[in-house]
Design an enzyme around this catalytic site. Structure first.
Site, PDB file in Angstrom:
ATOM      1  N   GLU A 170     -32.358  -3.022 -16.795  1.00  0.00           N
ATOM      2  CA  GLU A 170     -31.997  -2.705 -15.403  1.00  0.00           C
ATOM      3  C   GLU A 170     -30.679  -3.350 -14.965  1.00  0.00           C
ATOM      4  O   GLU A 170     -30.598  -3.993 -13.918  1.00  0.00           O
ATOM      5  CB  GLU A 170     -33.134  -3.119 -14.462  1.00  0.00           C
ATOM      6  N   ASN A 216     -32.868  -0.779 -21.477  1.00  0.00           N
ATOM      7  CA  ASN A 216     -34.018  -0.222 -20.765  1.00  0.00           C
ATOM      8  C   ASN A 216     -33.715  -0.124 -19.272  1.00  0.00           C
ATOM      9  O   ASN A 216     -33.195  -1.063 -18.676  1.00  0.00           O
ATOM     10  CB  ASN A 216     -35.232  -1.138 -20.988  1.00  0.00           C
ATOM     11  N   HIS A 257     -41.018   5.565 -14.404  1.00  0.00           N
ATOM     12  CA  HIS A 257     -41.817   5.306 -13.195  1.00  0.00           C
ATOM     13  C   HIS A 257     -41.582   6.456 -12.219  1.00  0.00           C
ATOM     14  O   HIS A 257     -40.513   6.573 -11.618  1.00  0.00           O
ATOM     15  CB  HIS A 257     -41.382   3.986 -12.545  1.00  0.00           C
ATOM     16  N   GLU A 288     -42.251   2.577 -19.788  1.00  0.00           N
ATOM     17  CA  GLU A 288     -43.057   1.982 -18.710  1.00  0.00           C
ATOM     18  C   GLU A 288     -43.687   3.074 -17.839  1.00  0.00           C
ATOM     19  O   GLU A 288     -43.729   2.961 -16.616  1.00  0.00           O
ATOM     20  CB  GLU A 288     -42.195   1.059 -17.840  1.00  0.00           C
ATOM     21  N   ASP A 290     -45.652   5.449 -15.543  1.00  0.00           N
ATOM     22  CA  ASP A 290     -46.778   5.605 -14.620  1.00  0.00           C
ATOM     23  C   ASP A 290     -46.339   6.604 -13.550  1.00  0.00           C
ATOM     24  O   ASP A 290     -45.153   6.871 -13.381  1.00  0.00           O
ATOM     25  CB  ASP A 290     -47.255   4.281 -14.007  1.00  0.00           C
TER      26      ASP A 290
END
Length: 384
Positions: A170, A216, A257, A288, A290
């Site tokens: 990030e 990432n 996400h 990651e 979701d």
């Protein structure tokens, strides 16, 4: 492609739960693909299916189902917190390896690969480090040396045990930040400049030349207009330059996400993005995943008119990411950020408005529509 389902959510959960407990097929009863785990189905497509792991949940003897599903359903594991700097080195010079080592031992026992998370990130840093920088007792030159040592110590400790490392996490801003032009953000680039990203990859490679090294980030599932506010374009340009400069970067991780309240991307848009990164000679992974939903009063009251559309939308988003990945042979892993709502980070972070329902299983470990949809995608995948 997705299997079509017309039954109620409860029926879907019961069918999937039955599949989890299915008796192994005998010679006289051939095994049905639908009875296989996500892990087994992923192996048919040479795709690692992973989950982030909460060590407190893994160690909770009163909740054995969590540990059981981590072992059964997933071939790859990411430590949710125990490899972050504040946990590994809470006091300068004193490392706390035990929780991460315990997770490594668990994965070895269950023949799982490990994604190391994370070496360079502006969050969850130890107080001694940030306080020292803020009060001037740690200079920028000293900070660089401290980071070099942290990367070297951490990667060396786990050498040969980590499949993929999230080396830098990030580092790109968002279009809603000020200025809106995408730029490097956060503690590390603020103090050490953008060049620290290349240095981090070089230091990690020196410590373990066989580990795959990833950049990432979130909100890079699809390209925008390619302009100064396009985060995916910024990351693409960054990693392209790193490759050109001979920096040992092996892949890009797209966190995945998503939220059902947004106009998310379809599988072709996602696959196009992955293809552009792999055309640079990089591997890609979803790291990651979701899909959260707003927990309206109706949802919290159990209104199926509000719950069912959210479950269907979440399944579609999970599926779009999976299909985009399956269509690119250099998409090597698909990791969900926790698999049960019982231990999801989402409600604790997204509070205004409250969001949740973000994972593949509900709080009672019943699989949702998204679980079966991912299984269907894997069953019908052309990758063999």
């Amino acid at each position: 492609m997705k299997l079509r389902r017309s039954a109620l959510v409860a029926t879907v959960a019961l069918v999937a739960a039955g599949a989890l407990n299915a008796v192994p097929a005998s010679a006289g009863h051939p095994e049905r693909p639908a009875d296989l785990s996500l892990r087994a189905l992923g192996q048919r497509s040479d795709l690692a299916i992973g989950t982030a792991v909460d060590m407190a949940a893994l160690d909770d003897t009163t909740d054995p189902q969590y540990r059981k599903l981590v072992a059964e359903q997933f071939s790859s594991v990411t430590p949710e917190n125990v490899m972050k700097w504040e946990v590994l080195e809470p006091t300068q010079g004193t490392y706390n390896w035990a929780p991460a080592d315990e997770l490594i031992a668990f994965t070895k026992q269950n023949k799982q690969r490990v994604r190391g998370h994370v070496l360079v990130w502006q969050n969850q840093l130890p107080a001694w480090l940030t306080d020292g920088v803020n009060n001037g007792t740690i200079s920028d030159d000293q900070l660089r040396d401290i980071l070099h040592k942290h990367i070297t110590d951490t990667v060396s400790h786990f050498k040969g045990k980590i499949w993929q490392w999230d080396v830098v996490n990030e580092a790109a801003s968002d279009p809603w930040d000020s200025p809106s032009t995408i730029h490097y953000k956060g503690f590390w680039t603020q103090h050490l400049g953008g060049g620290i990203i290349a240095d981090a990859f070089r230091w990690a490679h020196q410590a373990d030349p066989k580990a795959l090294l990833f950049y990432n980030d979130y909100n890079i599932e699809a390209f925008g207009d390619g302009g100064p506010g396009d985060k995916t374009q910024f990351v693409y340009n960054m990693v392209k330059q790193l490759k050109h400069d001979g920096v040992p970067i092996d892949g890009v991780g797209s966190q995945g996400h998503l939220g059902t309240q947004y106009g998310d991307y379809d599988a072709l848009q996602i696959n196009d993005t992955l293809n552009r990164f792999t055309d640079l000679g990089l591997d890609v992974a979803f790291t990651e995943v979701d899909v959260r939903s707003q927990m309206t009063a109706g949802v919290q009251a159990g209104d199926s008119n509000e719950i069912n559309p959210r479950l269907q939308a979440a399944a579609a988003d999970f599926s779009a990411l999976m299909q985009g990945c399956l269509a690119n042979r250099r998409c090597i892993s698909f990791t969900v950020w926790g698999f049960t709502d019982k231990h999801s980070w989402v409600p604790g972070w997204f509070k205004d408005p409250l969001e949740g329902m973000a994972t593949l299983y509900d709080e009672n470990y019943q699989p949702k529509r998204a679980y079966n949809t991912l299984k269907a995608d894997l069953i019908f995948a052309g990758r063999r």
